[in-house]
Enzyme design. Structure first.
Site, PDB file in Angstrom:
ATOM      1  N   VAL A 285      41.888  46.530  24.051  1.00  0.00           N
ATOM      2  CA  VAL A 285      42.300  45.963  25.335  1.00  0.00           C
ATOM      3  C   VAL A 285      41.142  46.021  26.328  1.00  0.00           C
ATOM      4  O   VAL A 285      40.921  45.100  27.113  1.00  0.00           O
ATOM      5  CB  VAL A 285      43.536  46.704  25.891  1.00  0.00           C
ATOM      6  CG1 VAL A 285      43.903  46.183  27.277  1.00  0.00           C
ATOM      7  CG2 VAL A 285      44.712  46.545  24.946  1.00  0.00           C
ATOM      8  N   ALA A 286      40.400  47.129  26.275  1.00  0.00           N
ATOM      9  CA  ALA A 286      39.263  47.281  27.187  1.00  0.00           C
ATOM     10  C   ALA A 286      38.151  46.299  26.833  1.00  0.00           C
ATOM     11  O   ALA A 286      37.482  45.754  27.710  1.00  0.00           O
ATOM     12  CB  ALA A 286      38.729  48.710  27.116  1.00  0.00           C
ATOM     13  N   ILE A 288      38.397  43.369  25.362  1.00  0.00           N
ATOM     14  CA  ILE A 288      38.729  41.969  25.645  1.00  0.00           C
ATOM     15  C   ILE A 288      38.682  41.753  27.153  1.00  0.00           C
ATOM     16  O   ILE A 288      39.404  42.417  27.896  1.00  0.00           O
ATOM     17  CB  ILE A 288      40.139  41.615  25.130  1.00  0.00           C
ATOM     18  CG1 ILE A 288      40.236  41.850  23.624  1.00  0.00           C
ATOM     19  CG2 ILE A 288      40.492  40.163  25.462  1.00  0.00           C
ATOM     20  CD1 ILE A 288      41.645  41.874  23.115  1.00  0.00           C
ATOM     21  N   GLU A 290      40.194  40.439  29.614  1.00  0.00           N
ATOM     22  CA  GLU A 290      41.407  39.704  29.966  1.00  0.00           C
ATOM     23  C   GLU A 290      41.308  39.056  31.336  1.00  0.00           C
ATOM     24  O   GLU A 290      42.054  38.139  31.660  1.00  0.00           O
ATOM     25  CB  GLU A 290      42.649  40.607  29.899  1.00  0.00           C
ATOM     26  CG  GLU A 290      42.688  41.734  30.908  1.00  0.00           C
ATOM     27  CD  GLU A 290      42.136  43.033  30.333  1.00  0.00           C
ATOM     28  OE1 GLU A 290      42.536  44.095  30.796  1.00  0.00           O
ATOM     29  OE2 GLU A 290      41.303  42.958  29.411  1.00  0.00           O
ATOM     30  N   ASP A 332      28.697   1.994  37.015  1.00  0.00           N
ATOM     31  CA  ASP A 332      28.962   0.589  37.266  1.00  0.00           C
ATOM     32  C   ASP A 332      28.130   0.170  38.475  1.00  0.00           C
ATOM     33  O   ASP A 332      27.796   0.995  39.333  1.00  0.00           O
ATOM     34  CB  ASP A 332      30.459   0.421  37.553  1.00  0.00           C
ATOM     35  CG  ASP A 332      30.868  -1.032  37.684  1.00  0.00           C
ATOM     36  OD1 ASP A 332      30.299  -1.861  36.975  1.00  0.00           O
ATOM     37  OD2 ASP A 332      31.739  -1.315  38.508  1.00  0.00           O
ATOM     38  N   ASN A 711      39.167  49.432  33.336  1.00  0.00           N
ATOM     39  CA  ASN A 711      39.190  47.984  33.137  1.00  0.00           C
ATOM     40  C   ASN A 711      39.904  47.277  34.285  1.00  0.00           C
ATOM     41  O   ASN A 711      39.468  46.235  34.770  1.00  0.00           O
ATOM     42  CB  ASN A 711      39.901  47.673  31.815  1.00  0.00           C
ATOM     43  CG  ASN A 711      39.086  46.756  30.931  1.00  0.00           C
ATOM     44  OD1 ASN A 711      37.863  46.779  30.971  1.00  0.00           O
ATOM     45  ND2 ASN A 711      39.756  45.950  30.145  1.00  0.00           N
ATOM     46  N   ASP A 715      37.211  45.125  36.509  1.00  0.00           N
ATOM     47  CA  ASP A 715      37.104  43.799  35.887  1.00  0.00           C
ATOM     48  C   ASP A 715      37.390  42.645  36.835  1.00  0.00           C
ATOM     49  O   ASP A 715      36.582  41.732  36.977  1.00  0.00           O
ATOM     50  CB  ASP A 715      38.071  43.698  34.690  1.00  0.00           C
ATOM     51  CG  ASP A 715      37.349  43.997  33.383  1.00  0.00           C
ATOM     52  OD1 ASP A 715      36.237  44.537  33.432  1.00  0.00           O
ATOM     53  OD2 ASP A 715      37.915  43.690  32.321  1.00  0.00           O
TER      54      ASP A 715
END
Length: 881
Positions: A285-286, A288, A290, A332, A711, A715
């Site tokens: 979990v840490a 990743i 998130e 164009d 985290n 994070d």
């Protein structure tokens, strides 16, 4: 009826032959019985919408991502081990991102509805010998349709009778100037814009009237073919999506490898298997990030809001980042680079020098512009409104600019007689009183006007026009046309009676060159594109000479010898040789190009590794807009179809807004890279710390709940702050980010590893330093060691935010150090940390114990030293972002 065909070359045959092939009667039209049979065979005259995916399937599609799969597994394991807070946070992130993606994709499904809006309107049709009005959807193959000024063309058809017909086909062909229509046969190989005897569904009748026999309906019309291409043109996966998918796969492999290593090391050192499994899952979990999806979403959304302030509406979040990597813009011409209006470029009145200063000639040309005209300029809500033929309103604007009073001139010289413009004569002439005499004014095609002139007005007066003079002015007209101008000739004569023939014995006054002028601000924008390493390619349905002229003025090309590829030279993409592909890729001007050829060009450029931006405003641009990496539609002059399939819409139709959007896209891409590097280096440092303590069997280690808390604190908020960092002033002086470049290249992975090692060393080193300096006389205290490790790791990660500034920039002047949101995020995180330390129940949950001020200072100083080491390494370019 079985011989009745759609999409035959009806332009290359007589109208009577077309009607015979279609089994129709040009005088009486179809019978009611025949109409019913054809409706049964061909269906209604509608543009079909593709089958839309259900809302449920669109929602499920949002979860098809490796990082989402990993987050779902992590959330499930968190719940299994009763880590409710972290598991809940992960689920919220997944649902928010899925909801945003669902909304964006659901809205994008409206493009075909816009095409249908172009087809529902009344139409005048001859059936059973009677002219009546029906819904355009009920028109069938072979119907006889009457069109008046202001009508929209309800189906494709072959003209068999017309009167001064002028049709605006810009939305379909890209031709800026309304097209004259005639009944005569066109060459079999004529391009769409050159089929003067055909009318096409969705175009607009500006002037005159016509009868046509319907040759194609519904999806077999030119508009229907474009609709089919919109269906088949797959939206390219954006570079950001590709890079995040690739990055996620690497991250999964690295995470799984480290977890296996930690778990095995724990077992070797005699740790409890269940405890090691719980620690490994907490580390997963840490490891990743998130916070990555929600931070990326927030950074992109903030970029969208900034762009909205610059009148750029971005419809898809990932398109913001795609702009940053755009290295080719296919634009164009009409309405995008130019103003999409007719303007006088100059008048040419002298054989010797094309000098427009001669007062007599200029006066006669201005009067002709005002009097030999059916157009007008009216004031509405304080603004001038143009009424009538765009060419004639352009001439009126020229006269006003030269100081003429339109109303007064027309009052002084009322129109007594008129010979209207026709496709046969290509001349318009009018008669007006002038004192005791009368004056005739005429304007039209140069070759036709010259045939009617026997004299020419020169500075010394009227002179007889000889053959050499006649030839000279034809050559002059051709020269002006080759430079990209539309040329008309003006003549006059003074008469003593109203019975004079209007188109005979005229005096040639001069030529008028007309143009669709470039937008004044575009030059600077294109120069900035070149500076930023972005190639600008003009794709237009207009005349090659007009296209090159505009390209030279706007500095898209800098050499008059620059090649122009026309649609007739462009074969199907599948059959191109490598030499032809190289030629396409190296050409900067494409003219008389069809929608399919625009789509092929975009596809070719993408296949060569380019990130392609496509601008456009017409129905004919829709397939290429959808296929391009970033489709850019005009908001003011653009059709609804173009706006709906595009990724972004320019509210002010300004090319300069594209450059501003690209700059913001680059800033966003840079910020995404910043916070990914920050998140990875922080998460990797946690993995290294736990791995080191497990493998070396140290007296201290972090607990799973502490890892999760670290985290949570470090994070999201600092990464969010990095996501809104302002870009460097020189960001548009760099080459674009290449599509094949990963978000994190090998050099940056080495930097991430270096950052993580320094943060880990500083955190573990703080424990040993505290023991040596303050507690050497005591035995190891696992609780104190754990707390020092815990706090030092948090401080190191918070300070690490400042390492994300651009390499080579002064630390105190970097964009990150000056980011007020970074300071606010760090302050808030420190407040959370203080609260956790002071609130005893929370402190107990996290296994935190009171520490001395000296131990706290060692934690802070160790974190600061780690930051200093990283800064020194960046200064000497040992590592860098």
């Amino acid at each position: 009826m079985e011989n009745t065909k759609q999409n035959t070359d009806y332009h290359a045959m007589e109208a009577e032959a077309a009607a015979l092939l279609l089994k129709s009667d040009l005088e009486k039209g179809l019978t009611s019985k025949e109409v019913k049979a054809r409706v049964a065979q061909y269906g209604l005259n509608n543009i079909d919408s593709s089958k839309q995916r259900s809302a449920f399937l669109i929602f499920l599609a949002q979860f098809k991502s490796p990082i989402v799969y990993l987050l779902v597994v992590a959330a499930g394991l968190s719940f299994y081990f009763k880590e409710w807070l972290d598991g809940g946070a992960i689920l919220v992130v997944i649902l928010i991102n899925s909801a945003i993606g669902f909304y964006m994709e659901y809205q994008a499904g409206r493009s075909m509805n816009a095409l249908k809006k172009l087809t529902v309107f009344p139409a005048k049709v001859m059936r059973d010998g009677k002219l009546g009005e029906i819904d355009s959807a009920e028109i069938v193959l072979g119907d006889i349709v009457f069109l008046d000024a202001g009508d929209m063309v309800p189906a494709d058809g072959r003209i068999f009778k017309s009167n001064q017909l002028l049709v605006n086909e810009s939305a379909l062909t890209g031709e800026s100037i309304p097209s004259d229509k005639v009944e005569s046969i066109a060459p079999a190989d004529a391009s769409l814009a050159d089929r003067k005897n055909m009318l096409y569904k969705g175009t607009f009748n500006v002037k005159g009237n016509a009868w046509m026999v319907v040759t194609a309906t519904s999806m077999t019309t030119e508009l229907g073919k474009i609709a089919s291409m919109v269906h088949s043109a797959d939206q390219a996966v954006t570079p950001l999506e590709k890079k995040l998918q690739s990055f996620s796969k690497i991250l999964i492999l690295v995470t799984v490898g480290l977890l296996v290593l930690i778990f095995v090391a724990g077992l070797v050192n005699g740790k409890n298997p269940l405890e090691m499994l719980q620690t490994a899952i907490a580390l997963a979990v840490a490891a990743i990030p998130e916070g990555l999806p929600i931070v990326a979403t927030m950074a992109l959304a903030q970029g969208m809001m900034k762009m909205a302030k610059h009148k750029v509406i971005v419809k898809k979040l990932s398109a913001v980042e795609t702009l940053g990597g755009t290295n080719v813009i296919c634009t164009d011409k009409t309405g995008t680079l130019t103003q999409n209006k007719i303007e006088v470029a100059g008048i040419y009145t002298s054989v010797e020098s094309a000098d427009a200063d001669d007062k007599k000639n200029a006066e006669m040309i201005q009067k002709a512009a005002i009097l030999c005209s059916t157009a007008d300029l009216a004031m509405k809500n304080g603004k001038s409104t143009e009424i009538g033929d765009p060419l004639e309103t352009g001439l009126l604007n020229f006269a006003v600019k030269e100081g003429a009073d339109i109303a007064q001139v027309r009052k002084d010289h009322p129109k007594l007689k008129e010979e209207p413009f026709s496709s046969e004569t290509k001349v318009m002439a009018t008669l007006h009183p002038s004192g005791n005499q009368f004056v005739v004014f005429a304007k039209g095609a140069t070759e036709e006007i010259l045939k009617l002139c026997d004299r020419i007005l020169e500075p010394t007066g009227e002179k007889k026009m000889g053959e050499s003079t006649h030839k000279h002015w034809l050559q002059e007209s051709e020269k002006l046309s080759a430079s990209g101008l539309r040329v008309i000739a003006v003549a006059y004569k003074v008469a003593t009676t109203t019975e004079t023939k209007l188109t005979a014995e005229l005096v040639f006054a001069g030529l008028v060159g007309l143009k669709d002028p470039p937008r004044p601000e575009v030059n600077a924008a294109i120069r900035e594109c070149h500076l930023a390493g972005i190639t600008v390619i003009m794709i237009t349905g207009d005349h090659p000479a007009a296209a090159k002229n505009i390209a030279l003025q706007l500095e898209i090309v800098d050499d008059d010898s620059a090649e122009v590829i026309t649609g007739t030279e462009m074969h199907d993409l599948e059959g191109l040789t490598n030499k032809e592909k190289t030629r396409w890729a190296n050409t900067r001007i494409f003219a008389r190009v069809s929608p399919k050829q625009k789509l092929d060009l975009v596809t070719l450029l993408q296949a060569q590794g380019n990130v392609v931006g496509m601008t456009g405003d017409g129905v004919n641009d829709a397939p290429a807009l959808k296929k391009a990496d970033i489709g850019i539609a005009m908001g003011k002059a653009g059709t609804q179809v173009a706006q709906d399939v595009a990724d972004m819409v320019l509210k002010d139709d300004s090319f300069t807004s594209i450059v501003k959007a690209i700059r913001q896209g680059r800033v966003i891409a840079e910020n995404i890279r910043k916070f990914i590097i920050y998140l990875l280096s922080c998460n990797l440092s946690e993995l290294i710390v736990v791995s080191a303590t497990a493998v070396l069997n140290l007296h201290f280690q972090l607990f799973p709940i502490q890892i999760l808390f670290i985290n949570l604190v470090t994070d999201v908020l600092p990464a969010l702050a990095l996501g809104v960092t302002r870009g460097n002033p020189d960001i548009m002086k760099r080459d674009p980010i290449r599509a094949e470049d990963p978000i994190i290249n090998s050099k940056r992975w080495l930097s991430i590893g270096f950052y993580a090692l320094i943060i880990s060393a500083a955190s573990i080193g703080a424990v040993f330093l505290s023991h040596i300096l303050l507690h050497s006389s005591e035995s190891w205290n696992p609780e104190l060691c754990n707390n020092i490790l815990f706090f030092t790791l948090i401080y190191s990660q918070l300070f690490h935010v400042f390492n994300m500034g651009q390499s080579g920039t002064n630390f105190f002047k970097s964009e990150v150090f000056r980011n007020k949101y970074v300071w606010a995020a760090i302050a808030f995180c420190l407040l959370i940390l203080l609260g956790v330390y002071l609130i005893v129940p929370v402190r107990s949950i996290l296994s935190i114990y009171p520490m001395s001020l000296y131990d706290l200072l060692i934690s802070i100083c160790s974190a600061a030293v780690g930051t200093l080491i990283i800064q020194v390494a960046k200064t000497f370019k040992i590592v860098g972002r």
